[in-house]
Design a protein around this motif. Structure first.
Motif, PDB file in Angstrom:
ATOM      1  N   SER A  23       0.856  -1.262   0.108  1.00 56.64           N
ATOM      2  CA  SER A  23      -0.041  -0.013   0.001  1.00 56.64           C
ATOM      3  C   SER A  23       0.753   1.211   0.038  1.00 56.64           C
ATOM      4  O   SER A  23       2.098   1.098   0.021  1.00 56.64           O
ATOM      5  CB  SER A  23      -0.877  -0.036   1.110  1.00 56.64           C
ATOM      6  OG  SER A  23      -1.919   1.005   1.167  1.00 56.64           O
ATOM      7  N   ASP A  25       0.755   5.629   1.260  1.00 55.03           N
ATOM      8  CA  ASP A  25      -0.109   6.755   2.235  1.00 55.03           C
ATOM      9  C   ASP A  25      -1.531   7.061   1.396  1.00 55.03           C
ATOM     10  O   ASP A  25      -2.535   7.124   2.114  1.00 55.03           O
ATOM     11  CB  ASP A  25       0.667   7.944   2.375  1.00 55.03           C
ATOM     12  CG  ASP A  25       1.712   7.471   3.449  1.00 55.03           C
ATOM     13  OD1 ASP A  25       1.812   6.699   4.028  1.00 55.03           O
ATOM     14  OD2 ASP A  25       2.633   8.437   3.273  1.00 55.03           O
ATOM     15  N   GLU A  26      -1.395   7.221   0.021  1.00 53.46           N
ATOM     16  CA  GLU A  26      -2.665   7.431  -0.648  1.00 53.46           C
ATOM     17  C   GLU A  26      -3.682   6.640  -0.642  1.00 53.46           C
ATOM     18  O   GLU A  26      -4.654   6.739  -0.743  1.00 53.46           O
ATOM     19  CB  GLU A  26      -2.075   7.998  -2.176  1.00 53.46           C
ATOM     20  CG  GLU A  26      -3.393   8.370  -2.897  1.00 53.46           C
ATOM     21  CD  GLU A  26      -2.826   8.827  -4.354  1.00 53.46           C
ATOM     22  OE1 GLU A  26      -3.760   9.375  -5.039  1.00 53.46           O
ATOM     23  OE2 GLU A  26      -1.599   8.830  -4.516  1.00 53.46           O
ATOM     24  N   LEU A  27      -3.043   5.259  -0.857  1.00 53.35           N
ATOM     25  CA  LEU A  27      -4.155   4.038  -0.807  1.00 53.35           C
ATOM     26  C   LEU A  27      -4.698   3.900   0.351  1.00 53.35           C
ATOM     27  O   LEU A  27      -5.851   3.750   0.547  1.00 53.35           O
ATOM     28  CB  LEU A  27      -3.310   2.866  -1.430  1.00 53.35           C
ATOM     29  CG  LEU A  27      -3.229   2.784  -2.980  1.00 53.35           C
ATOM     30  CD1 LEU A  27      -2.549   1.366  -3.143  1.00 53.35           C
ATOM     31  CD2 LEU A  27      -4.603   2.519  -3.440  1.00 53.35           C
ATOM     32  N   ASN A  28      -3.904   3.986   1.487  1.00 54.63           N
ATOM     33  CA  ASN A  28      -4.492   3.951   2.784  1.00 54.63           C
ATOM     34  C   ASN A  28      -5.678   4.982   3.185  1.00 54.63           C
ATOM     35  O   ASN A  28      -6.548   4.644   3.995  1.00 54.63           O
ATOM     36  CB  ASN A  28      -3.458   4.072   3.836  1.00 54.63           C
ATOM     37  CG  ASN A  28      -2.544   2.762   3.848  1.00 54.63           C
ATOM     38  OD1 ASN A  28      -2.979   1.742   3.413  1.00 54.63           O
ATOM     39  ND2 ASN A  28      -1.310   2.778   4.391  1.00 54.63           N
ATOM     40  N   ALA A  29      -5.516   6.043   2.614  1.00 58.30           N
ATOM     41  CA  ALA A  29      -6.544   7.130   2.778  1.00 58.30           C
ATOM     42  C   ALA A  29      -7.737   7.018   2.049  1.00 58.30           C
ATOM     43  O   ALA A  29      -8.651   7.579   1.991  1.00 58.30           O
ATOM     44  CB  ALA A  29      -5.798   8.462   2.474  1.00 58.30           C
ATOM     45  N   SER A  30      -7.673   6.169   1.051  1.00 60.08           N
ATOM     46  CA  SER A  30      -8.983   5.825   0.166  1.00 60.08           C
ATOM     47  C   SER A  30      -9.792   4.686   0.839  1.00 60.08           C
ATOM     48  O   SER A  30      -9.337   3.891   1.897  1.00 60.08           O
ATOM     49  CB  SER A  30      -8.341   5.557  -1.316  1.00 60.08           C
ATOM     50  OG  SER A  30      -7.694   4.209  -1.297  1.00 60.08           O
ATOM     51  N   GLU A  31     -10.698   4.336  -0.052  1.00 60.47           N
ATOM     52  CA  GLU A  31     -11.723   3.221   0.345  1.00 60.47           C
ATOM     53  C   GLU A  31     -11.021   2.010   0.201  1.00 60.47           C
ATOM     54  O   GLU A  31     -11.117   1.083   0.833  1.00 60.47           O
ATOM     55  CB  GLU A  31     -13.046   3.271  -0.393  1.00 60.47           C
ATOM     56  CG  GLU A  31     -12.859   2.833  -1.872  1.00 60.47           C
ATOM     57  CD  GLU A  31     -14.240   3.414  -2.604  1.00 60.47           C
ATOM     58  OE1 GLU A  31     -14.025   2.758  -3.727  1.00 60.47           O
ATOM     59  OE2 GLU A  31     -14.971   4.238  -2.168  1.00 60.47           O
ATOM     60  N   MET A  32      -9.832   1.972  -0.508  1.00 56.28           N
ATOM     61  CA  MET A  32      -9.105   0.958  -0.711  1.00 56.28           C
ATOM     62  C   MET A  32      -8.183   0.231   0.442  1.00 56.28           C
ATOM     63  O   MET A  32      -7.937  -0.860   0.585  1.00 56.28           O
ATOM     64  CB  MET A  32      -8.188   0.921  -2.042  1.00 56.28           C
ATOM     65  CG  MET A  32      -7.542  -0.382  -2.327  1.00 56.28           C
ATOM     66  SD  MET A  32      -8.425  -1.351  -3.402  1.00 56.28           S
ATOM     67  CE  MET A  32      -8.963  -0.643  -4.921  1.00 56.28           C
ATOM     68  N   GLY A  33      -7.738   1.155   1.195  1.00 51.60           N
ATOM     69  CA  GLY A  33      -7.176   0.832   2.571  1.00 51.60           C
ATOM     70  C   GLY A  33      -7.757   0.055   3.416  1.00 51.60           C
ATOM     71  O   GLY A  33      -7.031  -0.966   3.657  1.00 51.60           O
TER      72      GLY A  33
END
Length: 96
Positions: A23, A25-33
């Motif tokens: 992951s 930081d950007e992915l973790n902040a999205s619904e994907m995280g």
């Protein structure tokens, strides 16, 4: 297999291959995280945030397969327990 979320996870589970969840930081902040974290957790894995660096990763742990967790995941999300161990087209042909 390196992934964050993919239907290919099911193939890795079926063939008991190691999965490394990546992951950012950007992915973790999205619904994907949260989805990635949930799938990784069910398979006994951690989510590796590549933005944090790769020097503190327990690679032997991440590259192992927990057969029990994989079996539970397989039965819960991939394949019905007790269903035939053959390709879906053979199941359809047998039914016809």
């Amino acid at each position: 297999m390196l992934c964050h979320n993919s239907t290919a996870i099911q193939l890795a589970v079926l063939f008991e291959k190691p999965i490394v969840f990546l992951s950012t930081d950007e992915l973790n902040a999205s619904e994907m995280g949260p989805v990635t974290a949930m799938i990784a957790s069910r398979l006994g894995k951690s989510v590796i945030n590549v933005d944090d660096g790769l020097d503190k990763i327990d690679w032997p742990k991440e590259l192992c397969v927990d057969p029990g967790k994989y079996a539970v995941y397989r039965n819960r999300y991939v394949k019905t327990n007790g269903s035939p161990e053959k390709p879906h087209w053979d199941i359809v042909i047998d039914h016809i």
